[in-house]
Scaffold this active site. Structure first.
Site, PDB file in Angstrom:
ATOM      1  N   ASN A 279      31.482 -50.203 -15.501  1.00 15.03           N
ATOM      2  CA  ASN A 279      32.965 -50.038 -16.223  1.00 15.03           C
ATOM      3  C   ASN A 279      33.749 -51.111 -15.480  1.00 15.03           C
ATOM      4  O   ASN A 279      34.557 -51.891 -15.840  1.00 15.03           O
ATOM      5  CB  ASN A 279      33.392 -48.770 -16.050  1.00 15.03           C
ATOM      6  CG  ASN A 279      32.724 -47.666 -17.046  1.00 15.03           C
ATOM      7  OD1 ASN A 279      32.763 -47.738 -18.147  1.00 15.03           O
ATOM      8  ND2 ASN A 279      31.773 -47.070 -16.306  1.00 15.03           N
TER       9      ASN A 279
ATOM     10  N   LYS B 229      37.740 -41.324 -15.774  1.00 12.93           N
ATOM     11  CA  LYS B 229      37.726 -41.999 -14.749  1.00 12.93           C
ATOM     12  C   LYS B 229      37.366 -43.673 -14.864  1.00 12.93           C
ATOM     13  O   LYS B 229      37.568 -44.567 -14.230  1.00 12.93           O
ATOM     14  CB  LYS B 229      37.210 -41.632 -13.480  1.00 12.93           C
ATOM     15  CG  LYS B 229      35.819 -41.131 -13.468  1.00 12.93           C
ATOM     16  CD  LYS B 229      34.511 -42.357 -13.298  1.00 12.93           C
ATOM     17  CE  LYS B 229      33.231 -41.550 -13.465  1.00 12.93           C
ATOM     18  NZ  LYS B 229      32.299 -42.834 -13.773  1.00 12.93           N
TER      19      LYS B 229
END
Length: 348
Positions: free
Chosen positions: A269, A204
């Site tokens: 991220n 993810k």
């Protein structure tokens, strides 16, 4: 010292390790290890780390052997790139009686060949390990679990409510983790699909980078929703190829973690992708971040595994091209908008 009086160990004093240590301190004494003496000295002087005040129930150590000797239950929370090295340090001091529940979301590569992107054909599944596989390879520990879910460290340290998943083949590992982590602000689910939880937690981060890129370009929720849903599909393709079931990606450790990480500026991220989308250079971004986004290493490895398994994962490929090859973001979006997807859902 009796079993009930033993502290719980945390290996790694990064943002997530600090958050986990504070959560554990609600229910237990905690022994927090860092290999960096200057970090421990600063924490000892200020009682703060990453902006969070540490509980007085947390003790500090720079001796990893002490953690193994004093703690039966240990949470290793270090970056994937350093996980095997950490396990080689602590492994000789661990016994089958220990329980390890890691909180690291990434992969380890131990290929006999080069693993640079230019030599992607050299990488195969047997060259890639999850963190639980590293624990088994580098120690005598049998009872292993992983901590996965929407666990943004900043929100945890602020005391905001959330949930997580402890995945393990052993129910006693799940129960042990639930006993020390559960609180009114932190609900702990259990799962026996540890591979699925680990793959979801790692993959993810790639989609979070892509989602951040879109937001950095000033694009809206419609296309962000598309990249999240189609990105979930690609995560499932990887999972099925590597031996996990699709169901592992539909719970807290899958969709839950993906939505949180792919939409929040508290995610390293997402933030990295956001800054790429705004036109900043990769190396300049990394030089200014206190912790490296795990998704970068995962992106390199996933792109190589996609070649090995011959997977159709255009989002993963485009994110790789943008981040590592400087591919134009607008052209990448045009490519994805016209990509010939056959059906919306094809993995059930």
């Amino acid at each position: 010292m009796s079993e009930t009086q033993k502290p719980v160990g945390v290996i790694g004093a990064g943002s997530f390790g600090t958050a986990i240590a504070n959560l554990l301190a609600h229910n237990s004494d905690v022994l927090l290890y860092s290999r960096r003496k200057e970090v421990l000295e600063t924490i000892a002087q200020t009682h703060y780390n990453f902006g969070a005040e540490l509980s007085p129930r947390i003790r500090l150590t720079n001796d990893i052997q002490v953690v193994a000797e004093q703690c039966t239950l240990i949470f290793p929370v270090v970056p994937a790139a350093g996980f095997r090295g950490m396990m080689r340090q602590v492994g000789p001091h661990l016994r089958p009686s220990h329980i390890l529940i890691h909180g690291t979301k990434g992969f380890d590569v131990h290929s006999p060949h080069s693993t640079t992107p230019e030599e992607s054909a050299a990488l195969r599944r047997e060259h890639v390990s999850t963190m639980s596989e590293i624990i088994a390879q580098e120690s005598a520990v049998l009872r292993v679990g992983c901590l996965s879910g929407p666990n943004l460290a900043t929100e945890i340290m602020e005391g905001q409510p959330t949930a997580t998943v402890i995945a393990s083949k052993f129910n006693e590992v799940i129960r042990a983790g639930q006993a020390v982590l559960s609180s009114r602000y932190f609900h702990v689910f259990g799962s026996n699909d540890i591979l699925g939880a680990e793959l979801a937690g790692a993959l993810k981060n790639i989609i979070a980078i892509g989602s951040g890129i879109l937001r950095g370009k000033g694009l809206g929720k419609n296309i962000q929703a598309m990249i999240i849903t189609r990105g979930l599909t690609e995560m499932i393709y990887f999972g099925k190829a590597m031996g996990a079931t699709p169901g592992a990606f539909f719970g807290t450790a899958g969709i839950g973690d993906l939505v949180a990480t792919a939409t929040s500026k508290n995610s390293r991220n997402f933030t990295f992708g956001y800054r790429i989308g705004r036109g900043e250079e990769r190396e300049a971004i990394l030089a200014s971040m206190p912790e490296t986004p795990e998704g970068l290493g995962t992106l390199r490895i996933a792109r190589q595994l996609a070649n090995y398994y011959k997977l159709r994962v255009p989002i993963t490929q485009m994110i790789y091209n943008i981040v590592f090859k400087g591919f134009d973001v607008d052209k990448a979006i045009d490519f994805l908008m016209t990509y010939p997807y056959d059906v919306d859902v094809d993995f059930i």
